[in-house]
Design an enzyme around this catalytic site. Structure first.
Site, PDB file in Angstrom:
ATOM      1  N   ARG A  58       0.608  -1.009   0.058  1.00  0.00           N
ATOM      2  CA  ARG A  58       0.158   0.358   0.320  1.00  0.00           C
ATOM      3  C   ARG A  58       0.757   1.362   0.228  1.00  0.00           C
ATOM      4  O   ARG A  58       0.287   2.750  -0.784  1.00  0.00           O
ATOM      5  CB  ARG A  58      -0.551   0.021   1.154  1.00  0.00           C
ATOM      6  N   TYR A 111     -15.503  14.706 -17.440  1.00  0.00           N
ATOM      7  CA  TYR A 111     -16.182  13.311 -17.078  1.00  0.00           C
ATOM      8  C   TYR A 111     -17.385  13.668 -16.055  1.00  0.00           C
ATOM      9  O   TYR A 111     -16.703  13.599 -14.856  1.00  0.00           O
ATOM     10  CB  TYR A 111     -14.728  12.085 -16.846  1.00  0.00           C
ATOM     11  N   ASP A 183      -6.563  16.609 -17.908  1.00  0.00           N
ATOM     12  CA  ASP A 183      -6.521  14.693 -17.699  1.00  0.00           C
ATOM     13  C   ASP A 183      -6.076  14.885 -18.594  1.00  0.00           C
ATOM     14  O   ASP A 183      -7.117  15.166 -19.775  1.00  0.00           O
ATOM     15  CB  ASP A 183      -8.231  14.743 -17.580  1.00  0.00           C
TER      16      ASP A 183
HETATM   17  C1  LIG Z   1     -11.480  11.006 -19.181  1.00  0.00           C
HETATM   18  C2  LIG Z   1     -11.695  10.664 -17.974  1.00  0.00           C
HETATM   19  N1  LIG Z   1     -10.884  10.704 -16.580  1.00  0.00           N
HETATM   20  C3  LIG Z   1     -11.414   9.669 -15.535  1.00  0.00           C
HETATM   21  C4  LIG Z   1     -11.944   8.857 -16.083  1.00  0.00           C
HETATM   22  C5  LIG Z   1     -11.299   7.685 -14.291  1.00  0.00           C
HETATM   23  O1  LIG Z   1     -11.105   6.673 -14.950  1.00  0.00           O
HETATM   24  P1  LIG Z   1     -11.125   5.891 -14.032  1.00  0.00           P
HETATM   25  O2  LIG Z   1     -12.435   4.473 -14.436  1.00  0.00           O
HETATM   26  O3  LIG Z   1     -10.185   4.575 -14.516  1.00  0.00           O
HETATM   27  O4  LIG Z   1     -11.588   4.680 -12.392  1.00  0.00           O
HETATM   28  C6  LIG Z   1     -12.768   8.635 -16.908  1.00  0.00           C
HETATM   29  C7  LIG Z   1     -13.147   7.379 -16.861  1.00  0.00           C
HETATM   30  O5  LIG Z   1     -13.644   7.344 -18.130  1.00  0.00           O
HETATM   31  C8  LIG Z   1     -12.494   9.041 -18.102  1.00  0.00           C
HETATM   32  O6  LIG Z   1     -13.190   9.104 -19.226  1.00  0.00           O
END
Ligand SMILES: Cc1ncc(COP(=O)(O)O)c(C=O)c1O
Length: 385
Positions: A58, A111, A183
């Site tokens: 962890r 998202y 992101d």
């Molecule tokens: C642009 C984006 N960021 C973050 C995530 C979250 O990722 P995870 O599903 O691996 O937690 C997603 C999931 O679809 C995503 O499309």
């Protein structure tokens, strides 16, 4: 070989033997262990002085580190940390920067899971946020408050695939002294490295293109060493560490990122052109060359959304696809389709759907590495249903 006591019960547990080799494995072994052993207390002290690598999975594990270091290198970041999912990495990045009372600005197209994290969890920690349309706003000035600490956006948005003018907004954020987190899941460092434009933190759902084979759930956060150090503590304290096997799978997938992306982007450009010409398609959402001019490569990504001209054909369209499967994720080597209204944007009201253009007739396509002709043929016959 270590000399073990001879009793059966002890020998069944301690599997010491000739497999314990000193030879160097070509691939990184999977350190599928929850804990690391120490010859003595001196070595434990060495760990706490930072002179030995690992204590407890962890807190850290070679497979987690391999993935984090690799993504950090590709993103030109100082340091990285892996997490149990993209959401775990986003949470660690946000909490590494924000404390109760701080305010956050986020792009209006993010998202759904990230939005839920902000709305349900961060607001409970007295971390409020405001949404800003980075495609329409002219500057951050009207939105920045005295307690605004951070700007968060996605390079390519989901599901309408608009590209934020990253160089401009990162510069604006710098002028207001904000910490920035991008992101980069949909673009990947193959297309653009936000840190080169001044981003402080870059996050990935490694579940998508980094892994690339739809067989792993993982996240990676990279960026400024001081912020990543704090994010690492958060991952450990919240128990969001990535399992060694998932880290290993994601790292294995990452090795082919460049060839996958090149092929998927090439295929996608052709599929987008095909869809734009098709009479059954009313609109195609695919990044333009102009909006991606700041990308380091001449590609627009491998995600496409499109709207059917006749919304009533949406059920027959999905049913008619022969081998392109419906899967509410993206970025695997296989071409898949998703439907935002019934999956990621299910919570939207009819009014929100109309306002955003995320309507019943909208299809999201994740273009894979198959033969281009096969992808087009399957879409063509389903569009003619
Ligand atoms: C642009 C984006 N960021 C973050 C995530 C979250 O990722 P995870 O599903 O691996 O937690 C997603 C999931 O679809 C995503 O499309």
């Amino acid at each position: 070989m270590v000399a073990l006591p001879e009793r059966f019960e002890t020998q069944t547990v301690h599997l010491k033997g000739s497999h314990e080799i000193k030879d160097v494995s070509k691939t990184t072994p999977i350190y599928q262990t929850s804990v690391f052993s120490f010859p003595g207390l001196e070595e434990v002290e060495q760990y706490y002085r930072g002179e030995r690598g690992y204590l407890y999975t962890r807190n850290g594990n070679p497979n987690q580190a391999q993935l984090a270091d690799a993504v950090a290198r590709l993103e030109q970041a100082e340091k990285g940390v892996s997490a149990a999912s993209g959401m775990g990495a986003i949470m660690a990045g946000l909490l590494a920067v924000l404390s109760p009372g701080d305010h956050l600005l986020v792009s209006h197209e993010i998202y759904g899971g990230t939005y839920a994290l902000l709305q349900k969890e961060l607001s409970r920690l007295q971390i409020p946020f405001d949404v800003i349309d980075l495609n329409r706003a002219e500057s951050l000035a009207p939105y920045v408050k005295e307690n605004t600490k951070m700007l968060y956006f996605e390079t390519i948005t989901n599901p309408l695939l608009t590209v934020v003018d990253m160089p401009f907004w990162l510069k604006q954020a710098g002028q207001h002294g904000l910490i920035t987190m991008v992101d980069n899941t949909f673009a990947t460092p193959y297309l653009v490295q936000p840190i080169r434009y001044g981003a402080d933190l870059v996050v990935h759902s490694a579940t998508k293109y980094i892994g690339g084979h739809s067989d792993v759930t993982a996240g990676v956060l990279v960026g400024r060493a001081d912020l990543i150090g704090r994010a690492q503590e958060i991952v450990v304290n919240y128990g969001a560490s990535l399992s060694p096997f998932e880290a290993w799978l994601a790292a294995r997938g990452l090795k082919t990122l460049a060839v996958r992306m090149e092929r998927q982007c090439d295929n996608a450009a052709q599929v987008a052109a095909f869809l734009a010409r098709h009479p059954a398609v009313e609109a195609v959402y695919y990044p333009t060359e102009a909006s991606t001019a700041f990308f380091h490569r001449n590609h627009q990504g491998a995600m496409i959304s499109f709207r059917l001209a006749d919304e009533s054909k949406i059920y027959p369209f999905y049913r008619s696809l022969r081998w392109i499967e419906f899967a509410p994720s993206l970025a695997g080597v296989e071409t898949t389709v998703s439907h935002p209204v019934t999956t990621s944007h299910r919570a939207f009201t009819e009014e929100q759907r109309r306002a955003t253009g995320i309507t019943m007739g909208l299809v999201r396509l994740s273009v894979g590495i198959e033969a281009l002709e096969d992808i087009i043929e399957d879409l063509e016959q389903a569009l003619s249903c």
